[in-house]
Design a protein around this motif. Structure first.
Motif, PDB file in Angstrom:
ATOM      1  N   SER A  88       0.829  -1.204   0.000  1.00 56.89           N
ATOM      2  CA  SER A  88       0.000   0.000   0.000  1.00 56.89           C
ATOM      3  C   SER A  88       0.863   1.254   0.000  1.00 56.89           C
ATOM      4  CB  SER A  88      -0.934  -0.003   1.216  1.00 56.89           C
ATOM      5  OG  SER A  88      -1.848  -1.079   1.150  1.00 56.89           O
ATOM      6  N   VAL A  89       1.953   1.211   0.740  1.00 53.36           N
ATOM      7  CA  VAL A  89       2.894   2.340   0.734  1.00 53.36           C
ATOM      8  C   VAL A  89       3.482   2.520  -0.660  1.00 53.36           C
ATOM      9  CG1 VAL A  89       5.138   3.146   1.573  1.00 53.36           C
ATOM     10  CG2 VAL A  89       3.459   2.231   3.186  1.00 53.36           C
ATOM     11  N   SER A  90       3.911   1.406  -1.265  1.00 52.46           N
ATOM     12  CA  SER A  90       4.486   1.465  -2.610  1.00 52.46           C
ATOM     13  C   SER A  90       3.478   2.012  -3.615  1.00 52.46           C
ATOM     14  CB  SER A  90       4.940   0.067  -3.041  1.00 52.46           C
ATOM     15  OG  SER A  90       5.411   0.071  -4.380  1.00 52.46           O
ATOM     16  N   GLY A  91       2.241   1.520  -3.536  1.00 50.09           N
ATOM     17  CA  GLY A  91       1.211   1.982  -4.454  1.00 50.09           C
ATOM     18  C   GLY A  91       0.887   3.454  -4.276  1.00 50.09           C
ATOM     19  N   THR A  92       0.913   3.911  -3.037  1.00 54.07           N
ATOM     20  CA  THR A  92       0.645   5.330  -2.758  1.00 54.07           C
ATOM     21  C   THR A  92       1.753   6.209  -3.332  1.00 54.07           C
ATOM     22  OG1 THR A  92      -0.488   4.715  -0.714  1.00 54.07           O
ATOM     23  CG2 THR A  92       0.192   7.011  -0.932  1.00 54.07           C
ATOM     24  N   LEU A  93       2.986   5.810  -3.102  1.00 55.99           N
ATOM     25  CA  LEU A  93       4.127   6.570  -3.625  1.00 55.99           C
ATOM     26  C   LEU A  93       4.150   6.560  -5.149  1.00 55.99           C
ATOM     27  CD1 LEU A  93       6.890   5.371  -1.126  1.00 55.99           C
ATOM     28  CD2 LEU A  93       5.796   7.620  -1.184  1.00 55.99           C
ATOM     29  N   SER A  94       3.558   5.524  -5.751  1.00 60.06           N
ATOM     30  CA  SER A  94       3.559   5.400  -7.212  1.00 60.06           C
ATOM     31  C   SER A  94       2.389   6.112  -7.866  1.00 60.06           C
ATOM     32  CB  SER A  94       3.541   3.914  -7.604  1.00 60.06           C
ATOM     33  OG  SER A  94       4.659   3.243  -7.081  1.00 60.06           O
ATOM     34  N   GLY A  95       1.449   6.634  -7.065  1.00 61.89           N
ATOM     35  CA  GLY A  95       0.394   7.435  -7.657  1.00 61.89           C
ATOM     36  C   GLY A  95      -1.033   7.140  -7.253  1.00 61.89           C
ATOM     37  N   ALA A  96      -1.277   6.083  -6.460  1.00 65.07           N
ATOM     38  CA  ALA A  96      -2.650   5.808  -6.034  1.00 65.07           C
ATOM     39  C   ALA A  96      -3.188   6.954  -5.189  1.00 65.07           C
ATOM     40  CB  ALA A  96      -2.711   4.506  -5.250  1.00 65.07           C
ATOM     41  N   LYS A  97      -4.446   7.293  -5.405  1.00 60.55           N
ATOM     42  CA  LYS A  97      -5.074   8.411  -4.692  1.00 60.55           C
ATOM     43  C   LYS A  97      -5.874   7.941  -3.486  1.00 60.55           C
ATOM     44  CE  LYS A  97      -8.022  12.458  -5.617  1.00 60.55           C
ATOM     45  NZ  LYS A  97      -8.749  13.192  -6.688  1.00 60.55           N
ATOM     46  N   TYR A  98      -6.483   6.749  -3.586  1.00 59.12           N
ATOM     47  CA  TYR A  98      -7.296   6.178  -2.519  1.00 59.12           C
ATOM     48  C   TYR A  98      -6.651   4.866  -2.062  1.00 59.12           C
ATOM     49  CZ  TYR A  98     -10.925   9.468  -3.981  1.00 59.12           C
ATOM     50  OH  TYR A  98     -11.621  10.607  -4.290  1.00 59.12           O
ATOM     51  N   ILE A  99      -6.583   4.680  -0.749  1.00 59.36           N
ATOM     52  CA  ILE A  99      -5.937   3.500  -0.191  1.00 59.36           C
ATOM     53  C   ILE A  99      -6.897   2.809   0.757  1.00 59.36           C
ATOM     54  CG2 ILE A  99      -3.983   2.620   1.143  1.00 59.36           C
ATOM     55  CD1 ILE A  99      -3.823   6.068  -0.501  1.00 59.36           C
ATOM     56  N   ASP A 100      -7.165   1.526   0.507  1.00 62.21           N
ATOM     57  CA  ASP A 100      -8.066   0.742   1.355  1.00 62.21           C
ATOM     58  C   ASP A 100      -7.307   0.224   2.577  1.00 62.21           C
ATOM     59  OD1 ASP A 100      -9.684   1.159  -0.800  1.00 62.21           O
ATOM     60  OD2 ASP A 100     -10.258  -0.929  -1.070  1.00 62.21           O
ATOM     61  N   CYS A 101      -7.892   0.421   3.750  1.00 62.20           N
ATOM     62  CA  CYS A 101      -7.276  -0.021   5.001  1.00 62.20           C
ATOM     63  C   CYS A 101      -8.354  -0.558   5.933  1.00 62.20           C
ATOM     64  CB  CYS A 101      -6.565   1.136   5.706  1.00 62.20           C
ATOM     65  SG  CYS A 101      -5.197   1.875   4.794  1.00 62.20           S
ATOM     66  N   THR A 102      -7.929  -1.224   7.001  1.00 64.12           N
ATOM     67  CA  THR A 102      -8.849  -1.618   8.074  1.00 64.12           C
ATOM     68  C   THR A 102      -8.203  -1.316   9.420  1.00 64.12           C
ATOM     69  OG1 THR A 102      -7.998  -3.896   8.166  1.00 64.12           O
ATOM     70  CG2 THR A 102      -9.895  -3.500   6.734  1.00 64.12           C
ATOM     71  N   LEU A 103      -9.026  -1.171  10.433  1.00 62.32           N
ATOM     72  CA  LEU A 103      -8.525  -1.029  11.794  1.00 62.32           C
ATOM     73  C   LEU A 103      -7.826  -2.319  12.208  1.00 62.32           C
ATOM     74  CD1 LEU A 103     -11.653   0.655  13.447  1.00 62.32           C
ATOM     75  CD2 LEU A 103      -9.541   1.785  12.679  1.00 62.32           C
ATOM     76  N   PHE A 104      -6.649  -2.194  12.769  1.00 66.30           N
ATOM     77  CA  PHE A 104      -5.840  -3.332  13.242  1.00 66.30           C
ATOM     78  C   PHE A 104      -5.447  -4.295  12.119  1.00 66.30           C
ATOM     79  CE2 PHE A 104      -8.704  -2.039  16.726  1.00 66.30           C
ATOM     80  CZ  PHE A 104      -7.770  -1.616  17.656  1.00 66.30           C
ATOM     81  N   GLY A 105      -5.728  -3.937  10.861  1.00 64.34           N
ATOM     82  CA  GLY A 105      -5.362  -4.802   9.744  1.00 64.34           C
ATOM     83  C   GLY A 105      -6.230  -6.037   9.610  1.00 64.34           C
ATOM     84  N   ILE A 106      -7.409  -6.039  10.232  1.00 61.54           N
ATOM     85  CA  ILE A 106      -8.270  -7.221  10.134  1.00 61.54           C
ATOM     86  C   ILE A 106      -8.784  -7.372   8.704  1.00 61.54           C
ATOM     87  CG2 ILE A 106      -8.952  -7.087  12.563  1.00 61.54           C
ATOM     88  CD1 ILE A 106     -11.676  -5.999  11.627  1.00 61.54           C
ATOM     89  N   GLY A 107      -9.200  -8.592   8.352  1.00 64.42           N
ATOM     90  CA  GLY A 107      -9.722  -8.828   7.019  1.00 64.42           C
ATOM     91  C   GLY A 107      -9.677 -10.287   6.650  1.00 64.42           C
TER      92      GLY A 107
END
Length: 270
Positions: A205-224
């Motif tokens: 997600s960090v790599s994708g953000t630095l490469s140009g992604a505008k929206y980043i999907d996340c969850t609290l505590f990384g659950i999923g």
């Protein structure tokens, strides 16, 4: 110089609830959504209204409880799913589009052309309801790139606001994620959705953000689902100060402390 603005899409209430042993009551869902709204989360993926009456009731209450966040409804390429989401008052109607040959042929037993036609039908219904329309590329990290480009062109033609690139089975590395995102930089807002099967959801997600992604999907505590999703706190810690996410780490941690007993069903120690 102003810091570039990026946006968090929190999917704790959708993908996060697919964690083994995780299930939320209606009241818990509303409490989590209100806390996310207070944190400054831009978009909350609140669930799947097509799952049934209880899910729709929770979705409607979440929509009424949140003051700033846009509320996203996840849908299959199914007009009944979409209508349920529209009826619940969702701000954004997200359509999950299988992108890999494996899913299209073995799961749906469709052809690529049929998938493109189905996207058109879905988009028409969403636009008639005056809702924001977004497309998710399911299993995109294993998809045929020519078909991915066809879906993106279709999304642009149909005025989708965002394309979500999903590493559905969690096989990417930061390097391959960077390559994909750079290829996807085609004039439409990009959202990334990373899974943690190889322990790299945050790094990707960090790599994708630095490469140009505008929206980043996340969850609290990384659950999923399975090994989880991108951990919101860890992601923000890594990029602290590099982008403007509109979220205070201090406030996030304060809200997480309150929510931890709800999410993991443990006695509160505060």
């Amino acid at each position: 110089m102003a810091i570039e603005k990026k946006y968090i899409v929190d999917t704790t209430l959708r993908d996060g609830e697919q964690s083994p042993g995780i299930a939320f009551t209606l009241r818990e869902k509303v409490s989590i959504a209100k806390a996310l709204d207070k944190m400054g989360i831009s978009r909350i993926e609140a669930g799947v209204p097509a799952m049934g009456q209880d899910e729709r009731r929770a979705f409607e209450k979440i929509k009424l409880s949140c003051e700033k966040a846009e509320i996203v409804a996840w849908n299959r390429m199914n007009l009944e799913d979409i209508q349920a989401s529209i009826d619940c008052g969702a701000d954004i109607i997200h359509i999950c589009v299988p992108a890999s040959t494996l899913l299209i042929k073995e799961k749906l037993r469709k052809t690529n052309n049929v998938i493109l036609e189905m996207i058109e039908v879905c988009a028409d219904t969403i636009h008639k309801a005056n809702k924001i329309f977004t497309i998710g590329l399911e299993d995109a990290s294993r998809a045929d790139w020519f078909f991915v480009e066809q879906i993106i062109q279709k999304a642009k033609d149909l005025k989708a606001s965002t394309i979500r690139f999903a590493d559905t089975v969690g096989i990417l590395t930061p390097g391959t994620c960077n390559d994909f995102v750079k290829k996807l930089n085609t004039g439409i807002d990009l959202e990334i959705h990373m899974h943690n099967d190889l322990g790299m959801a945050v790094a990707n997600s960090v790599s994708g953000t630095l490469s140009g992604a505008k929206y980043i999907d996340c969850t609290l505590f990384g659950i999923g689902e399975r090994a989880g999703n991108c951990n919101l706190e860890h992601f923000l810690e890594v990029l602290d100060g590099q982008f403007n996410f509109g979220i205070s780490l201090e406030n996030l941690r304060r809200q997480q402390t309150k929510l931890k007993p709800i999410i993991f069903k443990t006695p509160s120690i505060v």
